[in-house]
Write an enzyme that holds these catalytic residues in place. Structure first.
Site, mmCIF file in Angstrom:
data_model
loop_
_atom_site.group_PDB
_atom_site.id
_atom_site.type_symbol
_atom_site.label_atom_id
_atom_site.label_comp_id
_atom_site.label_asym_id
_atom_site.label_seq_id
_atom_site.Cartn_x
_atom_site.Cartn_y
_atom_site.Cartn_z
ATOM 1 N N HIS A 87 -4.064 15.346 25.199
ATOM 2 C CA HIS A 87 -4.674 14.363 24.689
ATOM 3 C C HIS A 87 -5.446 15.209 23.563
ATOM 4 O O HIS A 87 -6.348 16.754 23.638
ATOM 5 C CB HIS A 87 -5.575 13.540 25.581
ATOM 6 C CG HIS A 87 -4.469 12.796 26.912
ATOM 7 N ND1 HIS A 87 -3.841 13.129 27.515
ATOM 8 C CD2 HIS A 87 -4.877 11.635 26.546
ATOM 9 C CE1 HIS A 87 -3.215 11.596 28.118
ATOM 10 N NE2 HIS A 87 -3.893 10.847 27.135
ATOM 11 N N LYS A 91 -11.108 14.416 25.551
ATOM 12 C CA LYS A 91 -10.704 13.610 26.894
ATOM 13 C C LYS A 91 -11.413 14.251 28.141
ATOM 14 O O LYS A 91 -11.249 15.663 27.580
ATOM 15 C CB LYS A 91 -9.409 13.484 27.129
ATOM 16 C CG LYS A 91 -9.285 12.924 28.016
ATOM 17 C CD LYS A 91 -7.632 12.244 28.096
ATOM 18 C CE LYS A 91 -6.921 11.515 29.718
ATOM 19 N NZ LYS A 91 -8.101 10.425 29.445
HETATM 20 P P1 NAP Z 1 -15.780 7.127 23.519
HETATM 21 O O1 NAP Z 1 -15.100 7.815 22.765
HETATM 22 O O2 NAP Z 1 -16.256 9.038 24.831
HETATM 23 O O3 NAP Z 1 -16.840 6.269 24.424
HETATM 24 C C1 NAP Z 1 -17.354 5.675 25.574
HETATM 25 C C2 NAP Z 1 -18.512 5.428 25.825
HETATM 26 O O4 NAP Z 1 -18.595 4.844 26.787
HETATM 27 C C3 NAP Z 1 -19.272 5.652 24.466
HETATM 28 O O5 NAP Z 1 -19.919 4.847 23.192
HETATM 29 C C4 NAP Z 1 -20.169 6.327 25.555
HETATM 30 O O6 NAP Z 1 -21.659 5.982 24.840
HETATM 31 C C5 NAP Z 1 -20.852 4.968 26.378
HETATM 32 N N1 NAP Z 1 -20.789 4.817 27.692
HETATM 33 C C6 NAP Z 1 -20.851 6.404 28.693
HETATM 34 N N2 NAP Z 1 -22.003 5.556 30.201
HETATM 35 C C7 NAP Z 1 -21.797 4.599 29.703
HETATM 36 C C8 NAP Z 1 -22.443 3.571 30.977
HETATM 37 N N3 NAP Z 1 -22.622 4.045 31.773
HETATM 38 N N4 NAP Z 1 -22.272 2.114 29.735
HETATM 39 C C9 NAP Z 1 -21.933 1.721 29.274
HETATM 40 N N5 NAP Z 1 -21.393 2.330 28.286
HETATM 41 C C10 NAP Z 1 -21.510 3.970 28.295
HETATM 42 O O7 NAP Z 1 -14.290 7.431 24.446
HETATM 43 P P2 NAP Z 1 -13.110 6.460 24.414
HETATM 44 O O8 NAP Z 1 -11.785 7.572 23.746
HETATM 45 O O9 NAP Z 1 -13.695 5.162 23.764
HETATM 46 O O10 NAP Z 1 -12.635 6.325 26.039
HETATM 47 C C11 NAP Z 1 -13.208 5.764 27.219
HETATM 48 C C12 NAP Z 1 -12.637 5.607 27.931
HETATM 49 O O11 NAP Z 1 -10.980 5.237 28.238
HETATM 50 C C13 NAP Z 1 -12.140 6.872 29.028
HETATM 51 O O12 NAP Z 1 -11.803 7.006 30.253
HETATM 52 C C14 NAP Z 1 -10.855 7.183 28.150
HETATM 53 O O13 NAP Z 1 -9.626 7.827 28.668
HETATM 54 C C15 NAP Z 1 -10.430 5.556 28.089
HETATM 55 N N6 NAP Z 1 -8.722 5.565 27.896
HETATM 56 C C16 NAP Z 1 -8.114 4.340 28.574
HETATM 57 C C17 NAP Z 1 -7.059 4.182 27.423
HETATM 58 C C18 NAP Z 1 -6.346 2.976 28.667
HETATM 59 O O14 NAP Z 1 -5.271 2.650 28.141
HETATM 60 N N7 NAP Z 1 -6.919 2.184 29.448
HETATM 61 C C19 NAP Z 1 -6.438 4.565 26.432
HETATM 62 C C20 NAP Z 1 -7.474 5.194 25.412
HETATM 63 C C21 NAP Z 1 -8.341 5.418 26.921
HETATM 64 P P3 NAP Z 1 -22.396 7.988 24.706
HETATM 65 O O15 NAP Z 1 -21.497 8.487 24.511
HETATM 66 O O16 NAP Z 1 -23.385 8.090 24.610
HETATM 67 O O17 NAP Z 1 -21.916 9.269 26.127
#
Ligand code: NAP
Length: 220
Positions: free
Chosen positions: A135, A139
């Site tokens: 990844h 991550k």
């Molecule tokens: P990211 O770019 O870090 O985005 C996360 C967002 O959530 C950021 O804007 C963050 O704000 C915000 N956030 C943090 N705490 C929060 C809260 N309590 N309430 C509301 N928003 C909050 O991460 P990403 O790459 O989008 O990934 C997000 C999650 O999805 C991860 O756990 C990843 O492993 C997972 N994922 C899942 C899949 C799937 O197919 N299921 C695919 C890809 C990723 P700040 O940056 O200000 O903290």
């Protein structure tokens, strides 16, 4: 027909931005709010009469967010990784109490679901197996939810190796070793659009599910 009223939580993040775009391109759903860190999610759900909330935030917030969504009586589509079996049980009970559904999918890419299915089949014939998941360097959790789910489906204690490097999105190899041969099953998400058909399907199907459902394969 009335549109499905959806909120994306974590809307400023990498997956959130892609999910907002995907929902706005669909005719049968309406994005009624986008929320991120600092917003009052419960208030947004109630005031916007949201029916479904998609959560792509951070592992440490996943359980709290899911509980807020279910307690506000919206259905939850949880893509955030990091929920334990205990957490899933707790969410299942909360769903029953509030009569809403929750889908938790560690990977919304159809190809990844197939990779897991093929690995579960191959291990019956080639029992020596290891998983390598790759990844992007930002991550937060390791091993990935997909690797944990793959090992779970293979019904074995499969060693998992995690690689975190810039340039990667989400990739996994399941390698099997036998006498004089190896078999590698590999899936690559080369961009975040790969997850969107699964997310959109989950939003459409969530109301037809029963309580807590774990894994995209349950709705395909
Ligand atoms: P990211 O770019 O870090 O985005 C996360 C967002 O959530 C950021 O804007 C963050 O704000 C915000 N956030 C943090 N705490 C929060 C809260 N309590 N309430 C509301 N928003 C909050 O991460 P990403 O790459 O989008 O990934 C997000 C999650 O999805 C991860 O756990 C990843 O492993 C997972 N994922 C899942 C899949 C799937 O197919 N299921 C695919 C890809 C990723 P700040 O940056 O200000 O903290």
């Amino acid at each position: 027909m009335a549109k499905i009223r959806v909120i994306v939580n974590g809307a400023k993040g990498k997956m959130g931005i892609e999910t907002v775009k995907a929902i706005m391109a669909e005719d049968d759903m309406e994005l009624v709010a986008s929320t991120d860190v600092g917003d009052d999610l419960s208030e947004k759900i109630i005031n916007n009469k949201a029916e479904v909330v998609v959560d792509f935030t951070v592992p440490q917030a996943a359980l709290g967010n899911a509980k807020k969504i279910i307690s506000a009586e919206a259905s939850a589509v949880i893509g955030t990784t990091g929920l334990s079996n205990e957490n899933l049980k707790e969410l299942g009970s909360l769903c029953a109490k509030h009569k809403v559904n929750c889908l938790v999918a560690p990977n919304f890419a159809v190809g990844a679901v197939l990779m897991m299915k093929f690995a579960a089949e191959a291990v019956k014939y080639l029992p020596h197996a290891e998983i390598i998941e790759f990844h992007h360097e930002k991550k937060l959790d390791k091993p990935s939810g997909t690797a944990i789910k793959t090992a779970h489906l293979m019904e074995k204690d499969v060693p998992i190796h995690s690689v975190r490097l810039p340039g990667l999105v989400a990739h996994q190899e399941v390698i099997f070793g036998g006498v004089g041969q190896t078999l590698t099953i590999r899936h690559d998400s080369i961009n975040r659009e790969s997850f969107m058909p699964g997310v959109i399907l989950a939003i459409r199907k969530i109301k037809t599910l029963k309580g807590l459902v774990y894994g995209l394969e349950k709705i395909l």
